[in-house]
Design a protein around this motif. Sequence first.
Motif, PDB file in Angstrom:
ATOM      1  N   GLY A 299      14.023  -3.749  22.748  1.00  0.00           N
ATOM      2  CA  GLY A 299      13.369  -4.303  21.554  1.00  0.00           C
ATOM      3  C   GLY A 299      11.988  -3.729  21.285  1.00  0.00           C
ATOM      4  O   GLY A 299      11.258  -4.243  20.440  1.00  0.00           O
ATOM      5  N   ALA A 300      11.653  -2.632  21.967  1.00  0.00           N
ATOM      6  CA  ALA A 300      10.302  -2.062  21.822  1.00  0.00           C
ATOM      7  C   ALA A 300      10.024  -1.540  20.419  1.00  0.00           C
ATOM      8  O   ALA A 300       8.877  -1.374  20.030  1.00  0.00           O
ATOM      9  CB  ALA A 300      10.091  -0.942  22.838  1.00  0.00           C
ATOM     10  N   HIS A 301      11.090  -1.287  19.649  1.00  0.00           N
ATOM     11  CA  HIS A 301      10.903  -0.698  18.317  1.00  0.00           C
ATOM     12  C   HIS A 301      11.235  -1.681  17.199  1.00  0.00           C
ATOM     13  O   HIS A 301      11.427  -1.295  16.056  1.00  0.00           O
ATOM     14  CB  HIS A 301      11.793   0.539  18.178  1.00  0.00           C
ATOM     15  N   SER A 302      11.318  -2.951  17.526  1.00  0.00           N
ATOM     16  CA  SER A 302      11.866  -3.903  16.561  1.00  0.00           C
ATOM     17  C   SER A 302      10.928  -4.250  15.422  1.00  0.00           C
ATOM     18  O   SER A 302      11.304  -4.961  14.502  1.00  0.00           O
ATOM     19  CB  SER A 302      12.321  -5.169  17.282  1.00  0.00           C
ATOM     20  N   GLY A 303       9.705  -3.714  15.461  1.00  0.00           N
ATOM     21  CA  GLY A 303       8.781  -4.009  14.371  1.00  0.00           C
ATOM     22  C   GLY A 303       9.052  -3.200  13.103  1.00  0.00           C
ATOM     23  O   GLY A 303       8.392  -3.403  12.089  1.00  0.00           O
ATOM     24  N   ARG A 304       9.977  -2.277  13.185  1.00  0.00           N
ATOM     25  CA  ARG A 304      10.222  -1.396  12.043  1.00  0.00           C
ATOM     26  C   ARG A 304      11.719  -1.159  11.944  1.00  0.00           C
ATOM     27  O   ARG A 304      12.423  -1.171  12.947  1.00  0.00           O
ATOM     28  CB  ARG A 304       9.497  -0.079  12.335  1.00  0.00           C
ATOM     29  N   TRP A 306      14.466   1.069  11.965  1.00  0.00           N
ATOM     30  CA  TRP A 306      14.816   2.445  12.297  1.00  0.00           C
ATOM     31  C   TRP A 306      16.301   2.716  12.031  1.00  0.00           C
ATOM     32  O   TRP A 306      16.829   3.747  12.445  1.00  0.00           O
ATOM     33  CB  TRP A 306      14.503   2.734  13.768  1.00  0.00           C
TER      34      TRP A 306
END
Lengths: 472, 76, 395
Positions: A299-304, A306
């Motif tokens: 979930g490290a990229h869940s702010g955007r 992708w």
Amino acid sequence: MAFAPKRPQKEINYEEVRIYTEEELHNYTEEELKNFKIKHDIPALEDLEKGPWPSFVADAKREALHRKKLAEGRTMVDKDVVDDLLGQLELSFNDGETHWKHGGIVGVFGYGGGVIGRYSDVPEKFPSVAHFHTLRVNQPASKFYKTGFLRALCDLWEYRGSGVFNMHGSTGDIILLGTTTEQLEPIFYDLTHELDQDLGGSGSNLRTPSCCIGKARCEFACIDTQDLCYELTMHYQDELHRPAFPYKFKIKVDGCPNGCVASIARSDFSLIGTWRDNIRIDQEAVKAYIAGEIKPNAGAHSGRDWGKFDIQKEVIDLCPTGCMAMEDGELKINNAECNRCMHCINVMPRALRPGTDTGVSILVGAKAPILEGAQLATLAVPFMKAEPPYDNIKELLEKIWEWWMEEGKNRERLGELIQRKGLPRFLEVIGVPAAPQMVKMPRTNPYIFWKEEDVPGGWKRDIKDYRMRHKR
Amino acid sequence: MEELKKIILEFAETSKKTKFYFKDLEKAVQAKMPDAKSREIKKAATELVNEGKLIYFSTGSTTMYGLKGRGITEDQ
Amino acid sequence: MALSQERLGKYNPEKPTENRITDIGPRHFWDFFPPVIQKNYGKWLYHDILEPGVLVHVSETGDKVYTVRCGGPRFMTAEYIREICDIADKYCDGYVRFTTRNNIEFMVTDYEKVEALKKDLLSRKYVSGSYKFPIGGTGAGVTNIVHTQGYIHCHTPATDASSMVKAIMDELMDHFTGMTLPAHVRISIACCLNMCGAVHCSDIALLGIHRKPPIIDHEVIDSVCEIPLAIAACPVGAISPDKTPEGKKTVKIKEDRCMFCGNCYTMCPALPLSDKLGDGVAVLAGGKISNRISEPKFSKVVVPWLPNNFPRFPEVVEVVKKILNAYASDARKYERIGDWAERIGWEKFFEKCDLPFTEHLIDDYRLAYDTYRTSTQFKFTEAAWEVSRAAGGIK
């Protein structure tokens, strides 16, 4: 499983050891703090009280107020010490220069490290920080604490020092910022007797070893980082406290090639957990990632947004060795080609795990730029088992130290010595054969330093012999 | 051990420099006792520190030894 | 037993070795692990970032531990640490952890407690309004800055650190509390070339540098320094022995050789080189420590000098934001700043970040050893096993 200390540890009961009463600890109101001004004008620093990020100035000011409101005799260094620290900092902003002088002969008896002398060069303006020495306190491996210990340390340091800390210094120690020469021994006495706690390293010593969080709370850790760090720290106490090295020597222990304590960049002796068998695969979990049921990379990229997870694009194509493929709906890894970079494991931690035959890769000689330029650590031993009591690691380390102490110039780090003498000489010293793993590529110049014994017939030749075949 | 300590003290008293690296002590000792091992020399130096005869001098990054009372002292 | 309160405590200066305890090392770690960490040591299966700053780790025993991560100032007071302890006592049974990057981690086993803990942490503010415990620092964002002492407590800095951190993080708050970048970004600050913070492998590194050669204090140099040590300290051999007109021993400096490293000043207080107009900040970018995908690499100097504009360093903040913005809009998922720069090429990096390229950015110092392997990226072959066997690691 449990790990035992080398000797029984003293349980710290804050109520028993405390210096300050509850009333003393809560001796000011929010209202007082709002209206509080320290004794110097600090407009630039006050500007740093604004903004969302924690303000060290606002924090320092409440310590200043708290100290001010303690009764006379309830601190062993001046109550104004934080005021003067901030005042001197503001002056440094105005002058564009520091106002601290070099250290010197301060320390605790019998130790060559752990204390760094510090003096103000404007003591007439800021008398409370005229002598303002640092103590380095050896942090517990990976920096977990019980509050009783921290509260006791706070009392000790507020009473006998400035009450200002760094949590933590760059090498890992708890840093106690600012006390007088007189208070160094009393602090050391109570640290060791009451808190069961020693100082860390400074100067030409073994510096305080440090490690990542390891198996305590990380699924990637391949080795017992804390235990290894603790064992080396304890085994080499003499090297840590009594300097006899040419310069500083840092040891850091990372649990996996992700390298959270940066050992590869910041330590002379870098131990990095790794494995030599196969990455463990849970094919059902792989399918779940592909189906979008589990967020990639924890979930490290869940702010955007992708887009949908694409295993081909995000894992297989990014593998630096191209050793992965999907075959018949299953993820295949050619482990012999894997270089254990951790990417696939980081992206799919629920599907992939490091192997179970674990150990360390050992790299040597990293350092910051002074003197010969920054260096990353060089691979010396691709793989070693790392199991208590870690004798193999200690033996290697001692061989390195012996050579460095013998050959190293004053203030020459290990990495610089290896550069000066050449990696082949270093390998000879530690008694390992050369391997292609140690270099990015073989040498490009042919200037090989052959030794006499490498060449049949040796180097002694007779010129007359030569002249019999060749006229002058 | 006593012999090592004597050589170290002699060196510390007579050297032109007032602060020395461990290597300087080592060299001074080995000039007179070629077989002396670093580990032994360090032990001797540590004993001298514990006896209050030698002191450590640290810049923070680098540590040196000095003779108590000679050269730069604490009261700057 | 209690902490002593007499002026000299229980220490007797007449008998320094009496009852002395030495060489006991640090506190043992195990005792400081919370029970859930002890119980599940080595059994963790995976983790998830539930939201920025909140992690869950799941064990094969079925246990879970929730971690709330807060950014802390590295410089902190007893008052602040006591507040950390109050929180840890209230929610975490008296356990707390600090990370390598100056973050503070509170761990709980009960998810119910996470919301209350978060609410409590965010409600704590200084009278001036800044957060005491901002939550974040996870995943593809900017985590806390590691840094050095600066003017707070160092004798050789070319800039200040705590103030620069505050200035930058105030502006990057959204990246600390969010996870919208292509990969994580590690920012580090060191106040001089000594780099006690070893910032040389950071995505963005800010480095204090001097630009004027040392001033020689001829009056005192012979009494406060060992002149030969000062001479030997110079990596470029620019310092040599000299005599003053009065015949006193001193040194002279070939100023055109000086690279402003300050190493001479470290060894000799009579050679100060700090200067209000000379000192400033260099910006480096594109380094990394992890072995993930690409090898660890050094940061490269992308801006040679910016002024020390205390206390908020607007020029430095602007450059950091420029780099971050260009990276955020252009890099691919998982790509670190250095990987991105290498893929697009450094010339494109300067273009996209809108940074000028000058001759100062071309290396003219010495470079060696670039053929050595500086990573764990290698393959096992028989030769590696031979090394391991020789080293004593395996049978």
